[in-house]
Design a protein around this motif. Structure first.
Motif, PDB file in Angstrom:
ATOM      1  N   LEU A 245      40.076  31.602  50.103  1.00  0.00           N
ATOM      2  CA  LEU A 245      40.580  30.241  49.879  1.00  0.00           C
ATOM      3  C   LEU A 245      39.783  29.503  48.817  1.00  0.00           C
ATOM      4  CD1 LEU A 245      42.725  28.260  50.883  1.00  0.00           C
ATOM      5  CD2 LEU A 245      40.983  27.264  52.349  1.00  0.00           C
ATOM      6  N   ASP A 246      38.449  29.770  48.788  1.00  0.00           N
ATOM      7  CA  ASP A 246      37.643  29.066  47.779  1.00  0.00           C
ATOM      8  C   ASP A 246      38.114  29.414  46.365  1.00  0.00           C
ATOM      9  OD1 ASP A 246      36.864  31.638  48.188  1.00  0.00           O
ATOM     10  OD2 ASP A 246      34.728  31.267  47.867  1.00  0.00           O
TER      11      ASP A 246
ATOM     12  N   VAL B  56      30.857  36.091  59.906  1.00  0.00           N
ATOM     13  CA  VAL B  56      30.649  34.819  60.615  1.00  0.00           C
ATOM     14  C   VAL B  56      30.662  35.038  62.122  1.00  0.00           C
ATOM     15  CG1 VAL B  56      31.657  32.567  61.096  1.00  0.00           C
ATOM     16  CG2 VAL B  56      31.569  33.446  58.784  1.00  0.00           C
TER      17      VAL B  56
ATOM     18  N   ARG C 223      34.681  38.822  45.072  1.00  0.00           N
ATOM     19  CA  ARG C 223      35.423  39.145  46.266  1.00  0.00           C
ATOM     20  C   ARG C 223      34.526  39.824  47.302  1.00  0.00           C
ATOM     21  NH1 ARG C 223      39.781  41.272  48.653  1.00  0.00           N
ATOM     22  NH2 ARG C 223      39.156  43.411  48.322  1.00  0.00           N
TER      23      ARG C 223
ATOM     24  N   GLN D  26      30.530  28.786  52.306  1.00  0.00           N
ATOM     25  CA  GLN D  26      31.524  28.994  53.368  1.00  0.00           C
ATOM     26  C   GLN D  26      31.840  27.699  54.095  1.00  0.00           C
ATOM     27  OE1 GLN D  26      30.059  31.941  56.104  1.00  0.00           O
ATOM     28  NE2 GLN D  26      29.567  33.294  54.404  1.00  0.00           N
TER      29      GLN D  26
ATOM     30  N   ARG E 294      32.592  39.820  52.636  1.00  0.00           N
ATOM     31  CA  ARG E 294      31.501  40.180  53.522  1.00  0.00           C
ATOM     32  C   ARG E 294      31.042  38.949  54.314  1.00  0.00           C
ATOM     33  NH1 ARG E 294      27.206  41.779  50.202  1.00  0.00           N
ATOM     34  NH2 ARG E 294      28.218  43.767  49.809  1.00  0.00           N
ATOM     35  N   SER E 295      30.773  37.907  53.598  1.00  0.00           N
ATOM     36  CA  SER E 295      30.201  36.752  54.281  1.00  0.00           C
ATOM     37  C   SER E 295      31.183  36.168  55.292  1.00  0.00           C
ATOM     38  CB  SER E 295      29.768  35.701  53.283  1.00  0.00           C
ATOM     39  OG  SER E 295      30.788  35.517  52.351  1.00  0.00           O
ATOM     40  N   LEU E 296      32.451  36.165  54.967  1.00  0.00           N
ATOM     41  CA  LEU E 296      33.399  35.576  55.910  1.00  0.00           C
ATOM     42  C   LEU E 296      33.557  36.448  57.146  1.00  0.00           C
ATOM     43  CD1 LEU E 296      36.154  34.109  53.620  1.00  0.00           C
ATOM     44  CD2 LEU E 296      34.834  32.882  55.316  1.00  0.00           C
ATOM     45  N   LEU E 297      33.530  37.739  56.923  1.00  0.00           N
ATOM     46  CA  LEU E 297      33.716  38.639  58.067  1.00  0.00           C
ATOM     47  C   LEU E 297      32.529  38.601  59.018  1.00  0.00           C
ATOM     48  CD1 LEU E 297      35.379  41.734  56.402  1.00  0.00           C
ATOM     49  CD2 LEU E 297      36.419  40.028  57.904  1.00  0.00           C
TER      50      LEU E 297
ATOM     51  N   LEU F 128      41.330  27.469  45.721  1.00  0.00           N
ATOM     52  CA  LEU F 128      41.085  26.042  45.471  1.00  0.00           C
ATOM     53  C   LEU F 128      40.484  25.831  44.085  1.00  0.00           C
ATOM     54  CD1 LEU F 128      39.697  24.972  48.965  1.00  0.00           C
ATOM     55  CD2 LEU F 128      41.925  24.434  47.991  1.00  0.00           C
TER      56      LEU F 128
ATOM     57  N   HIS G 289      31.332  39.564  47.782  1.00  0.00           N
ATOM     58  CA  HIS G 289      30.454  38.602  48.443  1.00  0.00           C
ATOM     59  C   HIS G 289      31.209  37.853  49.511  1.00  0.00           C
ATOM     60  CE1 HIS G 289      26.963  39.205  46.099  1.00  0.00           C
ATOM     61  NE2 HIS G 289      27.482  38.773  44.966  1.00  0.00           N
TER      62      HIS G 289
ATOM     63  N   PRO H  99      41.085  33.715  58.827  1.00  0.00           N
ATOM     64  CA  PRO H  99      39.655  33.427  58.935  1.00  0.00           C
ATOM     65  C   PRO H  99      39.409  32.039  59.490  1.00  0.00           C
ATOM     66  CG  PRO H  99      40.352  33.429  56.644  1.00  0.00           C
ATOM     67  CD  PRO H  99      41.512  33.917  57.449  1.00  0.00           C
TER      68      PRO H  99
ATOM     69  N   LYS I  25      49.239  36.168  52.531  1.00  0.00           N
ATOM     70  CA  LYS I  25      48.619  34.998  53.135  1.00  0.00           C
ATOM     71  C   LYS I  25      47.201  35.294  53.611  1.00  0.00           C
ATOM     72  CE  LYS I  25      49.016  31.886  57.029  1.00  0.00           C
ATOM     73  NZ  LYS I  25      49.607  31.680  58.353  1.00  0.00           N
ATOM     74  N   LYS I  26      47.030  36.469  54.229  1.00  0.00           N
ATOM     75  CA  LYS I  26      45.715  36.791  54.780  1.00  0.00           C
ATOM     76  C   LYS I  26      44.655  36.832  53.680  1.00  0.00           C
ATOM     77  CE  LYS I  26      45.062  40.992  56.343  1.00  0.00           C
ATOM     78  NZ  LYS I  26      43.844  41.606  55.799  1.00  0.00           N
TER      79      LYS I  26
ATOM     80  N   HIS J 103      32.438  32.256  38.921  1.00  0.00           N
ATOM     81  CA  HIS J 103      31.906  31.760  40.173  1.00  0.00           C
ATOM     82  C   HIS J 103      30.577  32.393  40.617  1.00  0.00           C
ATOM     83  CE1 HIS J 103      32.895  31.297  44.704  1.00  0.00           C
ATOM     84  NE2 HIS J 103      31.958  30.501  44.309  1.00  0.00           N
TER      85      HIS J 103
ATOM     86  N   LEU K  47      43.919  33.353  52.374  1.00  0.00           N
ATOM     87  CA  LEU K  47      43.051  32.542  53.227  1.00  0.00           C
ATOM     88  C   LEU K  47      41.613  33.049  53.180  1.00  0.00           C
ATOM     89  CD1 LEU K  47      45.295  31.849  56.342  1.00  0.00           C
ATOM     90  CD2 LEU K  47      44.417  30.177  54.722  1.00  0.00           C
ATOM     91  N   GLU K  48      41.482  34.342  53.099  1.00  0.00           N
ATOM     92  CA  GLU K  48      40.124  34.882  53.030  1.00  0.00           C
ATOM     93  C   GLU K  48      39.421  34.488  51.746  1.00  0.00           C
ATOM     94  OE1 GLU K  48      40.525  39.018  53.747  1.00  0.00           O
ATOM     95  OE2 GLU K  48      40.625  38.757  55.917  1.00  0.00           O
TER      96      GLU K  48
ATOM     97  N   PHE L  93      25.180  29.217  41.174  1.00  0.00           N
ATOM     98  CA  PHE L  93      26.314  28.827  40.339  1.00  0.00           C
ATOM     99  C   PHE L  93      27.574  28.564  41.167  1.00  0.00           C
ATOM    100  CE2 PHE L  93      29.642  29.594  37.261  1.00  0.00           C
ATOM    101  CZ  PHE L  93      29.130  29.026  36.120  1.00  0.00           C
TER     102      PHE L  93
END
Lengths: 1085, 178
Positions: free
Chosen positions: B116-117, B178, B168, A47, B173-176, B120, B170, A19, B109-110, B147, B113-114, A83
């Motif tokens: 990642l938040d 972009v 997951r 994001q 979807r949001s990352l895809l 972290l 949310h 990504p 890995k994929k 979260h 990374l998808e 949140f």
């Protein structure tokens, strides 16, 4: 949901999908503008934050401006109530670590979150604040933090406690105020809160041993919930055990039962922590060790590599000190040799090498041979090191071990590994004479096919030293000459040198060597040809069998006693001229400190007080330094220079150490002084030495130091004469005297500690290559034997090293190493005593059950004049126990009698020692009217000093202690202290040796903390009397007189005192004819 | 040894030794290049070992490194050489299992990374400035997954798996999009 998974699967077939593919910092920073939108889109903001975090995580950095911009934009996101977004905001703030002026923007938002109803907000806000704020804000939020520590939500409490641990480093005084709350949190029902609270509480109290001990004893009885907290408690417990054992308690260890109980805990982490703690106890007994070893042994066969590793690593450490305790694990250990994890296998092998007995060596080596082929070089090096120490431990097994080493030397391997093997073989050859021939041949074989020039030259050099001494030196020549034919120029050159050494040392080989050397004259490398020419011409090129001149040998093969770095600089500085370069122009001074480099050209040598680079060069340096001083140049050959003895405590105003230089008829003390006060320049620095307790010494000359600037070491010397060749001993008291150059010179002095010249100063550490031969050659006629009881000692090891240190001799054949747990030990020492007398000592130690150490000392020396022998004995006799710094001199009485009763064994019984102290020279003589007597002596005879006596039980106790110390007669009933009084004045009188009347006025004061301060004023008929009390110090009295306008005579007394924080207090007393005394106190800044 | 057990770093690398997510808590590696050099040496020395069923252990430059691999992800936790190996191992296990829960078993890995938040946040919940915060994978994952819960809704009404699912959904979807 299923849809997404499918989509993902499709993508898998494409190339690496990420990504973040093609992500760019600039673009992301642009995107960060969404943070400023009036209508925040939390998802999109999250994001972008993730992308920013990704960049930071990959090692991208933001410039100051970029970071500030992002930070300000992020602070806007506190408006959103989302949140998830808030969590990301917390994360990015921590990563950006904003500067202190930016922090203000978010503190109010964070403080609001700290009081939020949402637990996660509270916890995270605390952690973020901890990361970004400094002490000023901490006081503002302290109240909330205290609440948070006892918050009923464990996440919040943990966050506050962990932040407390971080804050403790920067703001200890604030965090220490929370100890009540932390104490409460220790009782928390949540496992992790307890862990964090325990960690913080211990750090708050770590300097208070009693509190830590209390904490441990209450918790070890109670319940500690989490395994992590239990591990912490074990660590604290072993700390308490260690500190209590320092107090010399004997008997059962406190808390050992607790540690042992933890071995049965259900968490492996706790079991291991306890087992490790037990193995690390100081002076652990085998009975205490056994349960821990049993537990570790179980771990060895675990299926988890981490457990096996932890266990084998701990056992490996135990094997160094208690090899016998670990032998029970040997079978499990052997199965680990084939462990998949090579770290575990290597640790297992090295443990086995340490615990193995002589009989098992062969079998073990067979196993290792299989193992060596498939481990990495770094592990192989560890194994080689272990084999080397095994070989030194079992010298009889050298054949097997040497074979092993030569086999692995032939195999493939990197430089470090090969170097480790070569070093090991060289060590074995040096230490085991029988191994020499075979070891040298192995090395010769190795250089036949060696790809490392460095190793080849090292081995060739070593061959040149050791080869000629073997029974058949000729067999090495082939290998060496092959190098001349086959190798590169560097190796060829060193091969030529080695050949020449053989030629010079072995006369029978000389003609043949010359033939070989002549061939080298046609080499195509300059260096090789030059060397060959040099050797042919110097050793005697006519080819006849003549003995090579000793001087030539010394010139060619002797050591170049110059620091190579100095030679290099001199050569670099040399400019071609009429005058040839001379080695004599090279400075011999060892530059031990880089900053002295520039000053080397100047006349005054510097940096000598620093740790010298090598022992031989130090002697050279000292010798040169001393012979450069005309007063000392006639003293002859320097016999020995001692190591520096510190005469001041660390971190005092002036740091002084002394080096004792022993000559045949003289002793020179070299005082290395350092001035640590930046604003002071000291001038005319001398040392006033009081040698009244060193009868045989007579002061001859002093060499003062002109000036001593800040932080530049300088030397001043004092020379004494002593009877020739006699090991005179004595004690020297020293006072540093100097002029302080600030605005005008003020003479001042500074009391230094005293030092002694002891018999070991007359002993040179000189080793012998073969002790047995040397011992036998002297024969029993030259022997003296004596036995000593050394009293209870901590360990045999400690006793052995203490005796070696006292005698100042060189341990031979590695006998200074005492095997752990052994009950007896023999130590071989050699040395040269003043007068060039060779002395050999054999010490036999034995320990009884009660830790009583007995020693038998046998001395053989070349000279039957029993001087040296007797001296050595007197050292062993008188000095072993006298270490009390206060002792003026100590007498130890040895009562010797023969126990005729059973076998007529000679025995001895030791009495306690006693001291002769200054008060023994003081007669208690009272005076009828103290004031009259005091005034009659007048202020001119007065010396005043002030002392802090530290915390005392009571004023009364302090007063009587001081009276007792001085040994004087209290007058006018002043020895009685009124109960509860805060100050007291005591008057004493007495007569000091030499019939000197001494009056003392003591003023005591107590502070709230029971600290007693004392002012001591002494008046005596004679200056000598004041020496009783003239102790170094923190105070100085200065008397001034003058005539004031109007012809009024004025006497001024200035008393200076230095308090703990270098604050100088001055008391000004003025006496003038027209007024009563005025006293003023000044406290300058 | 009287101090709290401490973690020097946590690394999550891919099968080529590149960073997915890393976090350093100690000053032993002051610069990014020092960090990368450490990661490289750790990666190359451990890459051939089999650390898929049980965590493995090795020593580097006076540090203990405990590691475990899953698919193309390599998990490492580093501690000082006098640290209790089993404590470090517990941290690694907590991290490993929590990532497994958060990625719902698709540990590669994929996926990492998808999300990642989540990774972290997961690192953030395990260790704070070197001090261990939590080692129980379920608790860690629970904290991270809370979260996407709306601030209004009480936490207790959602199970962990529900929370995870929404989180997951949310995000992917949001990352895809972009």
């Amino acid at each position: 949901m299923a849809q997404y998974v499918k989509k993902d699967d499709d993508r898998d077939e494409e190339a690496e999908y990420s990504p973040f593919a093609g992500i760019e910092k600039g673009a992301v920073l642009q995107e960060a503008r969404v943070f400023n939108d009036p209508q925040l889109d939390p998802r999109r903001c999250s994001q972008v934050i993730t992308k920013l975090l990704y960049l930071l995580n990959q090692g991208d950095t933001f410039t100051k401006n970029e970071a500030t911009e992002v930070f300000f934009a992020v602070t806007k996101l506190f408006q959103s109530r989302d949140f998830g977004l808030r969590r990301m905001v917390y994360l990015i703030i921590k990563e950006l670590s904003p500067s202190s002026d930016e922090v203000i923007i978010v503190t109010s938002s964070l403080m609001k979150d700290m009081n939020s109803k949402t637990d996660v907000y509270r916890a995270n806000a605390i952690r973020v604040l901890c990361r970004i704020t400094d002490g000023t804000l901490l006081t503002q939020i302290e109240r909330y933090l205290k609440q948070a520590i006892v918050d009923k939500n464990p996440v919040v409490a943990s966050a506050a406690l962990v932040s407390g641990i971080h804050w403790l480093k920067s703001n200890p005084e604030i965090v220490k105020r929370w100890s009540n709350e932390v104490q409460e949190a220790v009782q928390s029902r949540s496992a992790l809160v307890q862990f964090h609270a325990l960690g913080l509480l211990h750090q708050i109290r770590q300097n208070d041993r009693l509190a830590v001990s209390k904490l441990v004893s209450s918790l070890t009885k109670g319940t500690v919930r989490s395994p992590l907290a239990q591990c912490l408690l074990i660590r604290y417990t072993s700390q308490v055990i260690r500190e209590s054992s320092m107090n010399g308690q004997t008997g059962d260890r406190p808390f050992y039962d607790y540690l042992e109980g933890c071995l049965r805990h259900k968490a492996e982490m706790v079991i291991f922590e306890a087992a490790r703690a037990i193995t690390e106890l100081s002076g652990v007994t085998s009975r205490e060790l056994t349960p821990a070893i049993t537990v570790l042994q179980l771990f060895l066969s675990s299926s988890k590599p981490v457990l096996r590793f932890a266990a084998v690593r701990t056992l490996n450490k135990v094997a160094m000190t208690h090899p016998m305790a670990v032998t029970s694990c040997n079978i499990d250990m052997e199965s680990l040799i084939s462990d998949q994890n090579r770290s575990i296998a290597t640790l297992a092998i090295t443990t086995l090498l340490k615990t193995g007995n002589e009989a098992g060596v062969d079998r073990l080596m067979k196993q290792i041979t299989n193992f060596m082929s498939d481990i990495a070089d770094e592990f192989k090096i560890v194994v080689v090191d272990a084999i080397r120490s095994l070989c030194l431990k079992f010298p009889l097994k050298f054949r097997t071990l040497m074979n092993f080493l030569s086999n692995i030397l032939r195999e493939e391997g990197g430089f470090e590994y090969k170097k480790a093997i070569v070093d090991s073989i060289v060590t074995i050859i040096r230490d085991i004479p029988d191994a020499k021939e075979s070891g040298l041949l192995h090395l010769c074989e190795f250089i036949e096919d060696c790809e490392f020039t460095y190793l080849s030259t090292q081995i060739l050099h070593f061959l040149g030293i050791e080869g000629p001494k073997t029974s058949d030196p000729s067999k090495f020549i082939r290998y060496i000459y092959n190098r001349v034919i086959l190798e590169n120029a560097t190796v060829r050159a060193s091969a030529v040198s080695t050949l020449a050494k053989f030629g010079a040392m072995v006369d029978s080989l000389k003609p043949r060597i010359f033939v070989l050397l002549r061939r080298c004259l046609y080499d195509n490398d300059d260096e090789v040809r030059d060397r060959a020419t040099l050797y042919l011409n110097t050793i005697g090129g006519d080819g006849s069998v003549v003995e090579t001149d000793k001087d030539v040998k010394e010139f060619l093969f002797g050591s170049l006693d110059l620091p190579l770095a100095n030679l290099e600089t001199s050569l670099k500085n040399y400019e071609p001229s009429e005058e040839p370069f001379s080695v004599k122009s090279v400075s011999r001074e060892v530059k031990s400190q880089p900053f002295s480099e520039k000053k080397a050209a100047a006349k005054k040598p510097t940096g000598l007080g620093a740790p010298p680079a090598g022992p031989t060069s130090t002697v050279d340096t000292y010798e040169k330094l001393l012979s450069a001083i005309p007063e000392f140049s006639t003293f002859g050959q320097l016999f020995k220079s001692s190591a520096p003895v510190e005469l001041t405590e660390a971190e005092t105003e002036y740091a002084v150490n002394v080096v004792k230089h022993i000559f045949d008829e003289h002793v020179v003390f070299q005082y290395n002084c350092t001035n640590t006060i930046p604003e002071q320049l000291l001038e005319d620095v001398t040392i006033v030495v009081d040698a009244s307790e060193a009868e045989e010494f007579e002061e001859l000359a002093t060499k003062p130091l002109k000036s001593l600037p800040y932080d530049t070491p300088g030397q001043t010397f004092v020379a004494f004469e002593k009877p020739a060749g006699v090991p005179a001993v004595g004690k020297f008291a020293n006072v540093l005297r100097f002029n302080v150059k600030e605005d005008y010179g003020v003479e001042d002095e500074y009391q230094l500690e005293e030092f002694e010249v002891v018999p070991s100063d007359y002993m040179l550490k000189v080793g012998v290559s073969n002790f047995r031969n040397a011992w036998e050659s002297l024969g029993p006629d030259f022997e003296r034997v004596d036995e000593y009881g050394l009293g209870p000692r901590e360990s045999l090891k400690e006793a052995v090293s203490a005796v070696i240190g006292l005698l100042g001799m060189q341990p031979c054949e590695g006998t200074e190493v005492v095997a752990a747990n052994s009950r007896s030990h023999t130590c071989l020492l050699s040395g040269v005593y003043i007068g060039n007398v060779k002395v050999l000592v054999r010490l036999s130690f034995g320990v009884e059950s009660s830790k009583e150490v007995a020693m038998k000392l046998s001395v053989r020396s070349e000279d039957e004049a029993d001087d040296a022998t007797a001296a050595v004995e007197s050292e062993g006799d008188g000095r072993l126990k006298s270490q009390a710094p206060l002792a003026f001199f100590k007498l130890k009485t040895l009562l010797t009698w023969s126990c005729q009763a059973d076998y007529g064994v000679e025995d001895e019984y030791q009495l306690e020692e006693f001291e002769v102290v200054p008060s023994d020279y003081m007669l208690k003589v009272g005076v009828s009217n103290f004031r009259n007597a005091w005034e009659s002596l007048g202020p001119d005879f007065e010396r005043v000093d002030e002392y802090g006596l530290g915390p005392r039980e009571s004023l009364k106790e302090a007063v009587s202690a001081v009276i007792g110390l001085l040994g004087m007669q209290p007058c006018e009933g002043t020895e009685v202290v009124a109960a509860n009084s805060r100050s007291h004045t005591c008057l004493l009188s007495g007569v000091y040796i030499g019939n000197v009347k001494v009056l003392v006025r003591l003023s005591f004061g107590v502070e709230s903390s029971k600290e007693v301060a004392m002012k001591l004023s002494v008046r005596s008929e004679d200056e000598a009397g004041t020496e009783v009390v003239a102790v170094n110090s923190r105070s100085h009295t200065c008397l001034l007189s003058g005539v004031y306008i109007g012809n009024v005579k004025v006497l001024v007394r200035l008393s200076f005192g230095v308090e703990i924080f270098k604050e100088v207090a001055m008391k000004l007393s003025v006496r003038s004819e027209d007024e009563a005394d005025t006293h003023h106190h000044y406290y300058p800044k | 040894m009287e101090s709290c057990p401490s973690v020097k770093n946590i690394l999550l690398l891919d099968s080529e030794g590149c960073r997915v997510a890393v976090k350093y808590y100690s000053d032993d590696w002051p610069t990014n290049s020092a960090k990368e050099a450490f990661e490289k040496s750790v990666f190359t020395k451990t890459q051939k070992t089999n650390a898929r069923t049980e965590a493995e252990i090795a020593m580097f430059e006076n540090n203990i490194v405990i590691y475990k691999f899953a698919q193309d992800l390599h998990f490492f936790v580093t501690g000082g050489d006098d640290e209790n190996e089993l404590i470090i191992s517990t941290v690694l296990q907590g991290f490993f299992d929590a990532v497994g829960l958060l990625l719902r078993g698709n540990v590669d890995k994929k996926e990492a990374l998808e999300n990642l938040d989540l990774i972290l946040l997961c690192l953030d919940e395990i260790v704070d400035g070197g001090i261990i915060l939590e080692t129980d994978a379920n608790v860690i994952a629970g904290k991270v997954a809370s979260h996407s819960v709306d601030s209004g809704a009480p936490l207790s009404e959602q199970t962990i798996s529900q929370a995870l699912a929404t989180a997951r959904e949310h995000l992917t979807r949001s990352l895809l999009n972009v």
